[in-house]
Every structure is written in structure tokens, then in C-alpha cells.
Design an enzyme around this catalytic site. Structure first.
Site, PDB file in Angstrom:
ATOM      1  N   THR A 170       0.727  -1.308   0.154  1.00 10.81           N
ATOM      2  CA  THR A 170       0.136  -0.175  -0.157  1.00 10.81           C
ATOM      3  C   THR A 170       0.796   1.162  -0.075  1.00 10.81           C
ATOM      4  OG1 THR A 170      -1.805  -1.189   1.231  1.00 10.81           O
ATOM      5  CG2 THR A 170      -1.895   0.984   1.119  1.00 10.81           C
ATOM      6  N   PHE A 172       0.980   5.131   0.744  1.00 13.95           N
ATOM      7  CA  PHE A 172       0.479   6.392   1.688  1.00 13.95           C
ATOM      8  C   PHE A 172       0.868   7.382   1.376  1.00 13.95           C
ATOM      9  CE2 PHE A 172      -0.002   2.252   4.154  1.00 13.95           C
ATOM     10  CZ  PHE A 172      -1.121   2.203   4.844  1.00 13.95           C
TER      11      PHE A 172
END
Lengths: 288, 288
Positions: A170, A172
Site C-alpha cells: 500500500t 500512503f
């Protein structure tokens, strides 16, 4: 440094925030929008926002938040999602009948959970599942969450890295009220959003402003944009009725401190119908 | 015509399948992979797969399924997601304390649910929430799901169109064992996946094969692709260590029956490191 994140303590957002700012204090909140407002209202210094995942894709909704608000991207963190099977101390894998987690995490661990014969139950978030299992002292129910969540809620890790696909990363973004003064002392990245008139070749023209200046793109994504007037049927040459214009999300490897990037964006502005620089920030170059 | 879909009856996938094939029979299954296998094993005729949403973005995981399997895209359907607040007959809005749904649906209706003061509880899917409320005869709990789910499970619709953002459209693909014979009798679209060597300007070159032939793109998306060899640090001119190559998802407005499209892909093949045509199919030109 106080950083607002969506979720409860032990969420992946918290780990990402701590990778970016090792001594920060994470301030959990319910909704992403609340995190933006906390920064805008000077309650906290930064917000951390997941923007894309290698399996799930870009989160358009969070791009919308970036456009609705005036915060600046001041950093990026790539974080490898490593799901663990957690349970209360003393509970063994064979004792478990059910497992709780966010549906996406459950789906990402499908193979392991099926092999263990566990009934899956969806809850709001991974760390919240761990918290619930711990507080309710459940003995037949585990949680799929991070090792950080295990530590915070005093759970045992029964299995690590249980995701089916190891390529689960992921990205961010770190957001602040003020932009970073872009430098060239280390590799910088710049994120922009723009829209174009429709038509064959127009995107090609937009990408030319980067290609001609040897600026490398690390991301490009088109997004249909419905909030726009409709063309009458038949006006489009090849017969498709268009109800969309397009927004483009582009990240490129250049600091806004460089003349090259400044010139490219000045050039793009000549024909883009909308252009916004979301931020220019040090690239996360760590290998995952 | 039997169409396999992930979820239970009343899911948005079922509505999309019925928009594509009005008299089809929907065959629910647990996982997307199972739907692919059902088509490959001749158990059903088609599978329906959500591939992108206007708020959530592209679903990379489902692109992975397309690449792992050998099915062909034979159609697309755009379906406007219209969430309803459902409850058992006789239950009024004021009786409700809780509401069940998929976390994404709950998030998409945040404003309305907060205004009504309802506690949100996440479950696996929207139609599953409706089924559970109906079968358990709950009187203090509602569900957020489609009007189709209300009809199937005998629930009342207490409120319609409760999503915060009206621009909530999911694009579904129809998949079959055999490709469609592409025609030019109506607007066709073609979906491809390709990968390129890295470097500034290489994507520009790839898009030139379409721009030079006046082929309009309706989608372009880059995706970092980790399953590739690493370059040694420093080999990249501007200092970023690369651990990714890229895959690109492109949809364009041209049938593979046209010489123009054939020539474009032959040209792309000259320098793409990977290229696959996922399908050439009639475009969904309905306004939503």
C-alpha cells in the site's frame, strides 16, 4: 509530531506514519475526512492517507478528498501489507472456529483461511478486529491483522504472512497544511491532477510535455469525470455518445525545484482544462 | 444463458448481468475465481466481473484474474450503484438502531447514516446483509443494499439513493470461453494489457501507435509490476532505484475487426515486452 489517521491503533496507516516519522504520535479517527479537518484546524500536524494498493488499485475516493481539500503532499511511504493470524494467549490454531477482519484482508488470505477451515466474519477494520477479539477474550475466534496490532492488544501471532499474494503493497501519502520547499538534494517526486478536452491524441500531446523533457512518469491513470456537460449524440466522430470527460493522475520523478518540471507544467497548462500540483516530496526509494 | 457471479442473489453483479442478458439465470458463487472456473469447466456460459468503480478505482486483483485465466471479454455494462435503506415490513426509520452492509457501501452512505444516528456494522456483502435482516426478522436493524435485494428478500425500501456521491458507477465485464467475432456494425471497444521496458518517453512511444492512427483511448492506467528482475542501484539515470516494471491497462474505441486496430497492435508488439488482447466487444453507450 502528531499524525491523524483513519482507523484504530495498530492499523496499517499507523505503521506507515511511524515509518515516515519514527517518533510521531498517531491520533486515530473515524473517517478520512476527519483526518483532513484535523490538519486544517491545526489540531494535528499531519494526516496519513492510503492512496493505492498493488492489488486493490488507486483509491479514487481519496483523490477526491485531496481535490476537495487544500492540504499538500509532503511525503510518501510504501508499506508491505503482512497479514498475521492473531488469537488470545493460550489459544491454538485448532481451537479456532471463526476469524474476524476487514473483508478485503479476509479475501487476501483466502487460501490459508480455507485450509484452516475457519468461518470468516467481516468487520470494519483489521486492527478493530484484533481489539475486539482481545477485549471480548474470545477463545474460538481469531483476527487477521498486523503484528503491530498483536503487540498493542496483547494477542499471540499464530501465523505470519498469511496473504495469498506476497505482492501486497500500500502506498500512503503524508499531508500537511504547508507545502514542502522542494529540493534537489535527493530524489523527489511530484504528483499532479489535470483534465483535458476529449479527442484522439490529446493525451499523447499531454505526455509529450514530459517525454520531450526526459521526465519519467511513475504513474498515470485516467478517470472518467461525470460532472461535465454532455455532448449531443452524433457530435463525436466515431459514434460513441460521451457522457464523460477525463481527469488524469500523474506522478513524475522530478522536483518542482527544477526548471525542467516548471517548464513542463507551464507547457501542460497551455492546453489542460484544469491542473493542480498535489505536492512535490521525497520519493520512498526503499525496497519492499 | 447461465451467468456465474460472485455474491448472493440481489447483488449488483446480478443486476448488471441482467442488463446485459435480460433473460439470463444468475448462478451465485462465493469467490471470483470460482466464477472463472465455472465458465472454463462449461458449468455456466458467462461470468460477470466488476472491474472498476468511479469512486473505488480499478480492481487490480480482478485484472490479475483475467491474466491468470484464458477467458475473453465479450461485453461491458456500466451500472449506477443506487443504495437503499431496507428494513422488514412494518419497521419504520425511527425503529432502527443499527444498519448492516458491506463496509464500502456503509462508507458511501456515511452522511445519511450519520444523520439518522444509526450504528454501522460491516458484513460481507450488501445483498447478504439484506438476506440476514430478512431471515433473522430483525426489527431494530436495517440493511444498505439494492432495490433488487429488497424485492428478493421481501424487505421494505425506507429510503432510496442514500449514497453521498451520486457519481457511483461500477463497470462490469462479461466473460466467455470464446471471443466474440468483432464487428464494425456498432461501436466496439477493445481492452488490452501490455508491459514496456522502463525509461522516460517509452510510454509516449506506446501511445503514439494509437494517436498516429486517430484511435481514441477511453482508459489508461499504469500498474507497478513487482514480478521482475531488479536493476542494480545507480543504473537508473536520476538515482531512483527501481524495483518495479510496469503493466498498462488500455481500452480503446476500435473493433479488432478494423485494420486500423490490427496495425496499431502490430506496431505496439514491436517494442512491448508483453501484450495481450483481453477482448473486443460492443461498448456500453447508455447514459447513466
Amino acid at each position: 509530531m502528531e499524525i491523524c489517521m483513519q482507523g484504530v491503533c495498530g492499523a496499517y496507516s499507523e505503521s506507515a506514519a511511524q515509518k515516515a516519522y519514527p517518533n510521531c504520535e498517531a491520533v486515530p479517527c473515524d473517517q478520512f475526512e476527519t483526518a483532513f479537518e484535523a490538519v486544517e484546524g491545526w489540531t494535528v500536524d499531519r494526516a496519513v492517507l492510503p492512496i493505492e494498493n498493488s492489488l486493490g488499485g488507486s483509491i479514487h475516493r481519496n483523490y477526491d478528498l485531496l481535490l476537495r481539500h487544500k492540504l499538500h503532499i509532503v511525503g510518501e511511504i510504501k508499506y508491505a501489507v503482512r497479514h498475521c493470524l492473531l488469537a488470545n494467549p493460550g489459544v491454538k490454531v485448532n481451537d479456532l472456529k471463526r476469524v474476524l477482519s476487514h473483508p478485503q484482508a479476509l479475501a487476501q488470505c483466502e487460501y490459508t483461511l480455507t485450509r484452516l477451515g475457519l468461518v470468516r466474519e467481516a468487520v470494519d477494520d483489521t486492527a478493530g478486529a484484533a481489539k475486539y477479539v482481545a477485549l471480548s477474550k474470545l477463545e474460538d475466534t481469531g483476527a487477521v491483522a498486523s503484528s503491530a496490532a498483536a503487540e498493542i492488544y496483547g494477542l499471540d501471532i499464530l501465523a505470519e504472512d498469511i496473504q495469498d499474494d506476497s505482492d501486497n503493497v500500500t502506498r500512503f501519502l503524508m499531508l500537511a497544511r504547508d507545502p514542502l520547499i522542494p529540493g534537489t538534494y535527493r530524489p523527489f517526486k511530484t504528483s499532479i491532477v489535470f483534465s483535458l478536452e476529449e479527442g484522439p491524441g490529446i493525451l499523447f500531446k499531454a505526455l509529450a510535455v514530459f517525454a520531450m523533457r526526459d521526465i519519467n512518469l511513475t504513474k498515470i491513470e485516467s478517470r472518467p469525470w461525470r460532472r461535465s456537460s454532455l455532448r449531443p449524440p452524433g457530435e463525436n466522430a466515431n459514434g460513441l455518445q460521451k457522457c464523460f470527460h477525463y481527469m488524469f493522475y500523474v506522478d513524475f520523478e522530478e522536483s518542482m525545484a527544477s526548471d525542467n518540471a516548471q517548464n513542463a507544467l507551464k507547457h501542460l497548462e497551455e492546453f489542460a482544462t484544469f491542473l493542480r500540483v498535489l505536492g512535490s516530496y521525497p520519493a520512498d526509494t526503499t525496497m519492499l
